[in-house]
Write a protein that holds these residues in place. Structure first.
Motif, PDB file in Angstrom:
ATOM      1  N   ASP A 103      -4.276  -4.487   7.757  1.00  0.00           N
ATOM      2  CA  ASP A 103      -4.209  -5.200   9.046  1.00  0.00           C
ATOM      3  C   ASP A 103      -5.465  -4.954   9.876  1.00  0.00           C
ATOM      4  OD1 ASP A 103      -1.674  -6.142   8.365  1.00  0.00           O
ATOM      5  OD2 ASP A 103      -0.668  -4.414   9.259  1.00  0.00           O
ATOM      6  N   GLY A 104      -6.608  -4.947   9.206  1.00  0.00           N
ATOM      7  CA  GLY A 104      -7.884  -4.808   9.885  1.00  0.00           C
ATOM      8  C   GLY A 104      -8.250  -3.395  10.279  1.00  0.00           C
ATOM      9  N   LYS A 105      -7.436  -2.410   9.905  1.00  0.00           N
ATOM     10  CA  LYS A 105      -7.672  -1.017  10.295  1.00  0.00           C
ATOM     11  C   LYS A 105      -7.824  -0.153   9.055  1.00  0.00           C
ATOM     12  CE  LYS A 105      -5.286   2.842  12.618  1.00  0.00           C
ATOM     13  NZ  LYS A 105      -4.029   3.245  13.314  1.00  0.00           N
ATOM     14  N   TRP A 106      -8.825   0.735   9.049  1.00  0.00           N
ATOM     15  CA  TRP A 106      -9.010   1.674   7.939  1.00  0.00           C
ATOM     16  C   TRP A 106      -8.147   2.907   8.189  1.00  0.00           C
ATOM     17  CZ3 TRP A 106     -11.360   0.647   3.468  1.00  0.00           C
ATOM     18  CH2 TRP A 106     -12.265  -0.424   3.423  1.00  0.00           C
ATOM     19  N   VAL A 107      -7.297   3.232   7.222  1.00  0.00           N
ATOM     20  CA  VAL A 107      -6.427   4.400   7.345  1.00  0.00           C
ATOM     21  C   VAL A 107      -6.593   5.292   6.118  1.00  0.00           C
ATOM     22  CG1 VAL A 107      -4.707   3.420   8.894  1.00  0.00           C
ATOM     23  CG2 VAL A 107      -4.507   3.023   6.440  1.00  0.00           C
ATOM     24  N   ALA A 150       0.827  -1.209   0.000  1.00  0.00           N
ATOM     25  CA  ALA A 150       0.000   0.000   0.000  1.00  0.00           C
ATOM     26  C   ALA A 150       0.860   1.257   0.000  1.00  0.00           C
ATOM     27  CB  ALA A 150      -0.926  -0.002   1.215  1.00  0.00           C
ATOM     28  N   VAL A 151       1.949   1.247   0.745  1.00  0.00           N
ATOM     29  CA  VAL A 151       2.863   2.401   0.782  1.00  0.00           C
ATOM     30  C   VAL A 151       3.459   2.644  -0.602  1.00  0.00           C
ATOM     31  CG1 VAL A 151       5.072   3.224   1.671  1.00  0.00           C
ATOM     32  CG2 VAL A 151       3.377   2.236   3.241  1.00  0.00           C
ATOM     33  N   ARG A 152       3.850   1.576  -1.285  1.00  0.00           N
ATOM     34  CA  ARG A 152       4.415   1.744  -2.628  1.00  0.00           C
ATOM     35  C   ARG A 152       3.369   2.266  -3.605  1.00  0.00           C
ATOM     36  NH1 ARG A 152       6.169  -3.795  -1.845  1.00  0.00           N
ATOM     37  NH2 ARG A 152       8.134  -3.790  -0.656  1.00  0.00           N
ATOM     38  N   LEU A 153       2.149   1.782  -3.507  1.00  0.00           N
ATOM     39  CA  LEU A 153       1.079   2.282  -4.379  1.00  0.00           C
ATOM     40  C   LEU A 153       0.826   3.757  -4.123  1.00  0.00           C
ATOM     41  CD1 LEU A 153      -1.568  -0.597  -4.307  1.00  0.00           C
ATOM     42  CD2 LEU A 153      -0.260   0.176  -6.287  1.00  0.00           C
ATOM     43  N   TYR A 154       0.800   4.133  -2.855  1.00  0.00           N
ATOM     44  CA  TYR A 154       0.579   5.537  -2.493  1.00  0.00           C
ATOM     45  C   TYR A 154       1.620   6.439  -3.143  1.00  0.00           C
ATOM     46  CZ  TYR A 154       0.714   9.743   0.393  1.00  0.00           C
ATOM     47  OH  TYR A 154       0.742  11.043   0.814  1.00  0.00           O
ATOM     48  N   ARG A 155       2.879   6.062  -3.033  1.00  0.00           N
ATOM     49  CA  ARG A 155       3.942   6.901  -3.589  1.00  0.00           C
ATOM     50  C   ARG A 155       3.898   6.923  -5.110  1.00  0.00           C
ATOM     51  NH1 ARG A 155       8.606   4.818   0.648  1.00  0.00           N
ATOM     52  NH2 ARG A 155       7.857   6.024   2.442  1.00  0.00           N
ATOM     53  N   PHE A 207       3.018   8.355   3.861  1.00  0.00           N
ATOM     54  CA  PHE A 207       2.029   7.380   4.301  1.00  0.00           C
ATOM     55  C   PHE A 207       2.785   6.131   4.715  1.00  0.00           C
ATOM     56  CE2 PHE A 207      -0.916   3.847   2.961  1.00  0.00           C
ATOM     57  CZ  PHE A 207      -1.848   4.028   3.970  1.00  0.00           C
ATOM     58  N   ASP A 208       2.543   5.680   5.961  1.00  0.00           N
ATOM     59  CA  ASP A 208       3.265   4.506   6.443  1.00  0.00           C
ATOM     60  C   ASP A 208       2.385   3.273   6.551  1.00  0.00           C
ATOM     61  OD1 ASP A 208       1.705   4.969   8.684  1.00  0.00           O
ATOM     62  OD2 ASP A 208       3.379   5.444  10.016  1.00  0.00           O
ATOM     63  N   GLY A 209       1.115   3.407   6.158  1.00  0.00           N
ATOM     64  CA  GLY A 209       0.223   2.260   6.186  1.00  0.00           C
ATOM     65  C   GLY A 209      -0.364   1.947   7.540  1.00  0.00           C
ATOM     66  N   THR A 210      -0.017   2.736   8.558  1.00  0.00           N
ATOM     67  CA  THR A 210      -0.544   2.486   9.894  1.00  0.00           C
ATOM     68  C   THR A 210      -1.332   3.660  10.461  1.00  0.00           C
ATOM     69  OG1 THR A 210       1.490   3.258  10.976  1.00  0.00           O
ATOM     70  CG2 THR A 210       1.361   0.916  10.415  1.00  0.00           C
ATOM     71  N   GLU A 211      -0.998   4.881  10.041  1.00  0.00           N
ATOM     72  CA  GLU A 211      -1.676   6.075  10.547  1.00  0.00           C
ATOM     73  C   GLU A 211      -2.234   6.887   9.387  1.00  0.00           C
ATOM     74  OE1 GLU A 211      -2.173   6.524  13.680  1.00  0.00           O
ATOM     75  OE2 GLU A 211      -0.873   4.868  14.341  1.00  0.00           O
ATOM     76  N   ASP A 212      -3.246   7.711   9.690  1.00  0.00           N
ATOM     77  CA  ASP A 212      -3.847   8.560   8.669  1.00  0.00           C
ATOM     78  C   ASP A 212      -2.829   9.524   8.076  1.00  0.00           C
ATOM     79  OD1 ASP A 212      -6.344   7.422   9.030  1.00  0.00           O
ATOM     80  OD2 ASP A 212      -7.076   9.017  10.342  1.00  0.00           O
ATOM     81  N   SER A 213      -2.885   9.698   6.768  1.00  0.00           N
ATOM     82  CA  SER A 213      -2.039  10.665   6.062  1.00  0.00           C
ATOM     83  C   SER A 213      -2.950  11.744   5.503  1.00  0.00           C
ATOM     84  CB  SER A 213      -1.270   9.964   4.933  1.00  0.00           C
ATOM     85  OG  SER A 213      -0.603  10.909   4.125  1.00  0.00           O
ATOM     86  N   ILE A 214      -3.030  12.872   6.205  1.00  0.00           N
ATOM     87  CA  ILE A 214      -3.878  13.982   5.797  1.00  0.00           C
ATOM     88  C   ILE A 214      -3.049  15.256   5.764  1.00  0.00           C
ATOM     89  CG2 ILE A 214      -6.004  12.932   6.652  1.00  0.00           C
ATOM     90  CD1 ILE A 214      -5.800  14.689   9.134  1.00  0.00           C
ATOM     91  N   TYR A 215      -3.598  16.286   5.130  1.00  0.00           N
ATOM     92  CA  TYR A 215      -2.846  17.524   4.929  1.00  0.00           C
ATOM     93  C   TYR A 215      -2.329  18.104   6.243  1.00  0.00           C
ATOM     94  CZ  TYR A 215      -4.210  18.097   0.028  1.00  0.00           C
ATOM     95  OH  TYR A 215      -4.366  17.954  -1.319  1.00  0.00           O
TER      96      TYR A 215
END
Length: 224
Positions: A129-133, A37-42, A154-162
């Motif tokens: 991992d069962g969590k929506w971020v 997911a991190v790679r897709l985000y970038r 984006f690290d895949g564990t916490e929300d990435s917002i402005y």
């Protein structure tokens, strides 16, 4: 048959197209859902140049596979693309929207919009991992460097917002209100809100498109 709506292809999140499947396979690579997911985000954040002036109310530009080949896009198509690519990679994904106030919006863009509030700012929601971020792939790193804005990671564990402030400590982005989270992009509702809140901007863009179309027709016919 896919029964989970957060994994199913739709009209706009066309994750079953060969282009999306190839993009997801190449960009996500192997490993855990979080790493992929991190790679897709970038790949979406930096691979598709952000351009607010590409905004139009045309359903075609909100199809993920179209955004994948577009020279640039704004936040909504980029969020749709990331969510569709995640689904193509087997990662449940949705699209979310919020109204935000950009305190660093250019005078030109604010004047065209008639507001400093960007309605229906788009982001992705990924289930890892069962969590929506939340993941916000809008501003590419080149744009951030030019304007002194912290690039969103984006690290895949916490929300990435402005970020609320830029690198100089000036107020940047303020989240005003949530619009909602959807399994499919609600184009009709989005378009109605855009026409209600930004009528002058849409009229100007439509006239610009007509002018450009006439110029292209004249050039093609040799009458220019």
């Amino acid at each position: 048959m896919i029964t989970d709506p957060a994994l199913a292809p739709t009209r706009f999140l066309d994750s079953d197209t060969p282009a999306l499947r190839d993009f997801a396979l190449e960009s996500a690579g192997k490993g855990s859902d979080r790493d992929r997911a991190v790679r897709l985000y970038r790949a979406v954040r930096d691979g598709i140049r952000y351009d607010p002036y590409s905004f139009r109310v045309n359903p075609r530009i909100f199809v993920a596979s179209h955004c994948l080949t577009a020279p640039s896009a704004f936040c909504v198509p980029k969020a749709i693309l990331l969510s569709a690519a995640a689904r193509a990679a087997g990662i449940p994904a949705r699209v979310g929207f919020a109204d935000v106030r950009n305190h660093l919006s250019s005078p030109k863009l604010s004047a065209m919009m008639g507001s400093d509030v960007f309605r229906w700012h788009g982001y992705s929601l990924l289930q890892i991992d069962g969590k929506w971020v939340k993941a916000t792939p809008a501003f590419d790193i080149g744009l951030c460097d030019r304007f002194g804005v912290h690039p969103l990671d984006f690290d895949g564990t916490e929300d990435s917002i402005y970020h609320p402030y830029d690198t100089a400590g000036r107020r940047h982005m303020e989240y005003v209100s949530e619009v909602g989270v959807f399994d499919e992009f609600p184009f009709d509702r989005f378009a109605a809100d855009m026409r209600r809140h930004y009528p002058a901007m849409l009229a100007r863009l439509e006239e610009l498109d007509r002018t450009n179309a006439r110029a292209e027709d004249s050039a093609f016919s040799g009458t220019a």
